[in-house]
Write an enzyme that holds these catalytic residues in place. Structure first.
Site, PDB file in Angstrom:
ATOM      1  N   ASN A  11       0.871  -1.179   0.000  1.00 14.04           N
ATOM      2  CA  ASN A  11       0.000   0.000   0.000  1.00 14.04           C
ATOM      3  C   ASN A  11       0.903   1.222   0.000  1.00 14.04           C
ATOM      4  O   ASN A  11       1.484   1.565   1.025  1.00 14.04           O
ATOM      5  CB  ASN A  11      -0.899  -0.036   1.240  1.00 14.04           C
ATOM      6  CG  ASN A  11      -1.740   1.216   1.370  1.00 14.04           C
ATOM      7  OD1 ASN A  11      -1.760   2.065   0.475  1.00 14.04           O
ATOM      8  ND2 ASN A  11      -2.434   1.345   2.482  1.00 14.04           N
ATOM      9  N   TRP A  12       1.008   1.841  -1.165  1.00 24.19           N
ATOM     10  CA  TRP A  12       1.954   2.960  -1.296  1.00 24.19           C
ATOM     11  C   TRP A  12       1.391   4.256  -0.710  1.00 24.19           C
ATOM     12  O   TRP A  12       2.079   5.254  -0.645  1.00 24.19           O
ATOM     13  CB  TRP A  12       2.336   3.160  -2.771  1.00 24.19           C
ATOM     14  CG  TRP A  12       3.010   1.957  -3.383  1.00 24.19           C
ATOM     15  CD1 TRP A  12       3.384   0.802  -2.739  1.00 24.19           C
ATOM     16  CD2 TRP A  12       3.404   1.778  -4.753  1.00 24.19           C
ATOM     17  NE1 TRP A  12       3.971  -0.076  -3.623  1.00 24.19           N
ATOM     18  CE2 TRP A  12       3.996   0.493  -4.857  1.00 24.19           C
ATOM     19  CE3 TRP A  12       3.302   2.577  -5.893  1.00 24.19           C
ATOM     20  CZ2 TRP A  12       4.481   0.001  -6.066  1.00 24.19           C
ATOM     21  CZ3 TRP A  12       3.793   2.081  -7.108  1.00 24.19           C
ATOM     22  CH2 TRP A  12       4.385   0.807  -7.185  1.00 24.19           C
ATOM     23  N   LYS A  13       0.129   4.252  -0.326  1.00 19.68           N
ATOM     24  CA  LYS A  13      -0.524   5.424   0.265  1.00 19.68           C
ATOM     25  C   LYS A  13      -0.266   6.652  -0.621  1.00 19.68           C
ATOM     26  O   LYS A  13      -0.169   6.526  -1.835  1.00 19.68           O
ATOM     27  CB  LYS A  13      -0.061   5.612   1.707  1.00 19.68           C
ATOM     28  CG  LYS A  13      -0.199   4.316   2.523  1.00 19.68           C
ATOM     29  CD  LYS A  13       0.006   4.500   3.994  1.00 19.68           C
ATOM     30  CE  LYS A  13      -0.125   3.156   4.705  1.00 19.68           C
ATOM     31  NZ  LYS A  13      -0.050   3.239   6.145  1.00 19.68           N
ATOM     32  N   HIS A  97      -9.405   0.713   5.182  1.00 18.25           N
ATOM     33  CA  HIS A  97      -8.085   1.030   5.751  1.00 18.25           C
ATOM     34  C   HIS A  97      -8.255   2.010   6.906  1.00 18.25           C
ATOM     35  O   HIS A  97      -9.101   2.901   6.860  1.00 18.25           O
ATOM     36  CB  HIS A  97      -7.150   1.607   4.685  1.00 18.25           C
ATOM     37  CG  HIS A  97      -5.736   1.646   5.180  1.00 18.25           C
ATOM     38  ND1 HIS A  97      -5.275   2.631   6.009  1.00 18.25           N
ATOM     39  CD2 HIS A  97      -4.710   0.783   5.004  1.00 18.25           C
ATOM     40  CE1 HIS A  97      -4.009   2.375   6.319  1.00 18.25           C
ATOM     41  NE2 HIS A  97      -3.646   1.262   5.719  1.00 18.25           N
ATOM     42  N   GLU A  99      -6.688   4.513   7.825  1.00 13.39           N
ATOM     43  CA  GLU A  99      -6.582   5.941   7.508  1.00 13.39           C
ATOM     44  C   GLU A  99      -7.868   6.453   6.875  1.00 13.39           C
ATOM     45  O   GLU A  99      -8.249   7.610   7.052  1.00 13.39           O
ATOM     46  CB  GLU A  99      -5.356   6.168   6.615  1.00 13.39           C
ATOM     47  CG  GLU A  99      -4.072   6.034   7.420  1.00 13.39           C
ATOM     48  CD  GLU A  99      -2.945   5.310   6.716  1.00 13.39           C
ATOM     49  OE1 GLU A  99      -2.902   5.304   5.474  1.00 13.39           O
ATOM     50  OE2 GLU A  99      -2.097   4.737   7.435  1.00 13.39           O
ATOM     51  N   GLU A 169      -4.716  -4.825  10.755  1.00 20.49           N
ATOM     52  CA  GLU A 169      -3.731  -3.768  10.918  1.00 20.49           C
ATOM     53  C   GLU A 169      -4.042  -2.982  12.194  1.00 20.49           C
ATOM     54  O   GLU A 169      -4.879  -2.063  12.170  1.00 20.49           O
ATOM     55  CB  GLU A 169      -3.765  -2.812   9.726  1.00 20.49           C
ATOM     56  CG  GLU A 169      -3.477  -3.489   8.398  1.00 20.49           C
ATOM     57  CD  GLU A 169      -2.991  -2.488   7.358  1.00 20.49           C
ATOM     58  OE1 GLU A 169      -1.858  -2.632   6.922  1.00 20.49           O
ATOM     59  OE2 GLU A 169      -3.742  -1.563   7.020  1.00 20.49           O
ATOM     60  N   GLY A 175       2.854   2.603  10.679  1.00 19.01           N
ATOM     61  CA  GLY A 175       3.776   3.720  10.467  1.00 19.01           C
ATOM     62  C   GLY A 175       4.476   4.185  11.722  1.00 19.01           C
ATOM     63  O   GLY A 175       5.077   5.261  11.750  1.00 19.01           O
ATOM     64  N   SER A 215       3.963  -1.781  10.398  1.00 19.62           N
ATOM     65  CA  SER A 215       5.417  -1.771  10.605  1.00 19.62           C
ATOM     66  C   SER A 215       6.078  -3.120  10.292  1.00 19.62           C
ATOM     67  O   SER A 215       7.032  -3.518  10.951  1.00 19.62           O
ATOM     68  CB  SER A 215       5.761  -1.309  12.030  1.00 19.62           C
ATOM     69  OG  SER A 215       5.297   0.014  12.239  1.00 19.62           O
ATOM     70  N   GLY A 236       3.171  -0.961   4.260  1.00 21.57           N
ATOM     71  CA  GLY A 236       3.138   0.459   3.920  1.00 21.57           C
ATOM     72  C   GLY A 236       4.540   0.967   3.630  1.00 21.57           C
ATOM     73  O   GLY A 236       5.056   0.840   2.522  1.00 21.57           O
ATOM     74  N   GLY A 237       5.191   1.527   4.646  1.00 19.93           N
ATOM     75  CA  GLY A 237       6.497   2.164   4.455  1.00 19.93           C
ATOM     76  C   GLY A 237       7.511   1.275   3.755  1.00 19.93           C
ATOM     77  O   GLY A 237       8.217   1.725   2.837  1.00 19.93           O
TER      78      GLY A 237
HETATM   79  P1  13P Z   1       3.283   0.552   7.630  1.00 28.56           P
HETATM   80  O1  13P Z   1       3.863  -0.718   7.065  1.00 28.56           O
HETATM   81  O2  13P Z   1       3.972   1.790   7.141  1.00 28.56           O
HETATM   82  O3  13P Z   1       3.175   0.490   9.128  1.00 28.56           O
HETATM   83  O4  13P Z   1       1.781   0.669   7.064  1.00 28.56           O
HETATM   84  C1  13P Z   1       0.936  -0.423   7.141  1.00 28.56           C
HETATM   85  C2  13P Z   1      -0.296  -0.111   6.375  1.00 28.56           C
HETATM   86  O5  13P Z   1      -1.083   0.737   6.750  1.00 28.56           O
HETATM   87  C3  13P Z   1      -0.532  -0.857   5.138  1.00 28.56           C
HETATM   88  O6  13P Z   1      -1.822  -0.659   4.674  1.00 28.56           O
END
Ligand code: 13P
Length: 259
Positions: A11-13, A97, A99, A169, A175, A215, A236-237
């Site tokens: 997930n590149w957000k 998600h 967010e 998650e 993050g 993470s 994510g990251g």
């Molecule tokens: P991180 O891996 O940056 O913690 O993000 C996880 C995430 O929200 C994937 O959708």
């Protein structure tokens, strides 16, 4: 027990611009686009979906959108429909998600509408669930996950479940560099799988892939993915760097959960 094929999502957000998105997509496709051992889904931001989908076309890598609107068309300024996404090669939708739930304000009702519409349109869905830190501290982790799973999947048929992956998650782990311990993550996943067996049946519960997200990095992926009920991750990251993401994909291939 069923052996579930691992599924890893990136997930590149709201990250990476034009050339960066294309280069990362190319690196992922070059490395794992021919592999049948793992399902890999990458989710770039909207402006780059088309280009990334062209790069992934013909490979095993699927392209997912981070959001979509559930209505087919109409006066919904700023929104994007599922058929528009399918037009450009998108095959997967992320729903629920944290967010979108907690920053943008999506309700369970909206998450469910998007999940059902995407499945009805023929897309795969990665439905995200997870508790906030204060809910965890109050001992509500399993209750929150159960509620988000029940609401998210309300009206989803048993047949459609073959196209659903659930991503657990924990919000406090996204993050932040904080990761659920493998044992805690396993317990949460097992509880979600139990909800699926109550909603559907044990076969569907055993066949549904459950990803852990929050993470995940190369250093912790293998231990997490080695847990019985963890079938991959939503990243994510660490999905923004090809080397890290591909190391995580390797870790998922090396540890088929449920084996
Ligand atoms: P991180 O891996 O940056 O913690 O993000 C996880 C995430 O929200 C994937 O959708």
């Amino acid at each position: 027990m069923a052996i579930r094929k691992p599924h890893v999502g990136g997930n590149w957000k709201m990250n990476l611009h034009g050339n960066e998105a294309a280069a990362l997509a190319q690196a992922v496709v070059d490395a794992v686009g021919g592999s049948d051992a793992v399902d890999v889904t990458i989710c770039p931001a909207f402006p780059y979906l088309s280009q990334v989908a062209q790069i992934a076309a013909g490979s095993h890598v699927k392209v997912g959108a981070q959001d979509a609107y559930h209505e087919a068309n109409g006066a919904f300024t700023g929104e994007v429909s599922l058929s528009m996404l399918q037009d450009i090669g998108v095959e997967v939708l992320l729903t629920g998600h944290s967010e979108r739930r907690h920053v943008i304000g999506e309700t369970d009702v909206l998450v469910n509408a998007k999940t059902r519409a995407a499945l009805d349109a023929g897309l795969d869905v990665i439905l995200c669930v997870g508790e906030k830190e204060e809910q965890r501290d109050a001992g509500q982790t399993d209750a929150v996950n159960a509620a988000q799973t029940y609401y998210g999947l309300a009206g989803v048929s048993a047949d459609q479940m073959a196209r659903v992956t659930i991503a657990y998650e924990p919000v406090w782990a996204i993050g932040t560099g904080k990761t659920a311990t493998p044992a805690d993550a396993q317990n949460a996943h097992a509880a979600i799988r139990k909800v699926l067996s109550e909603m559907y049946d044990n076969n569907i519960a055993q066949a549904t892939r459950l990803q852990y997200g929050g993470s995940v990095k190369p250093a912790n992926a293998a231990e997490l993915f080695g847990q019985t009920d963890i079938d991959g991750g939503l990243i994510g990251g660490a999905a923004l760097k090809a080397d890290d993401f591909l190391a995580i994909v390797d870790a998922a291939v090396g540890t088929p959960a449920g084996a």
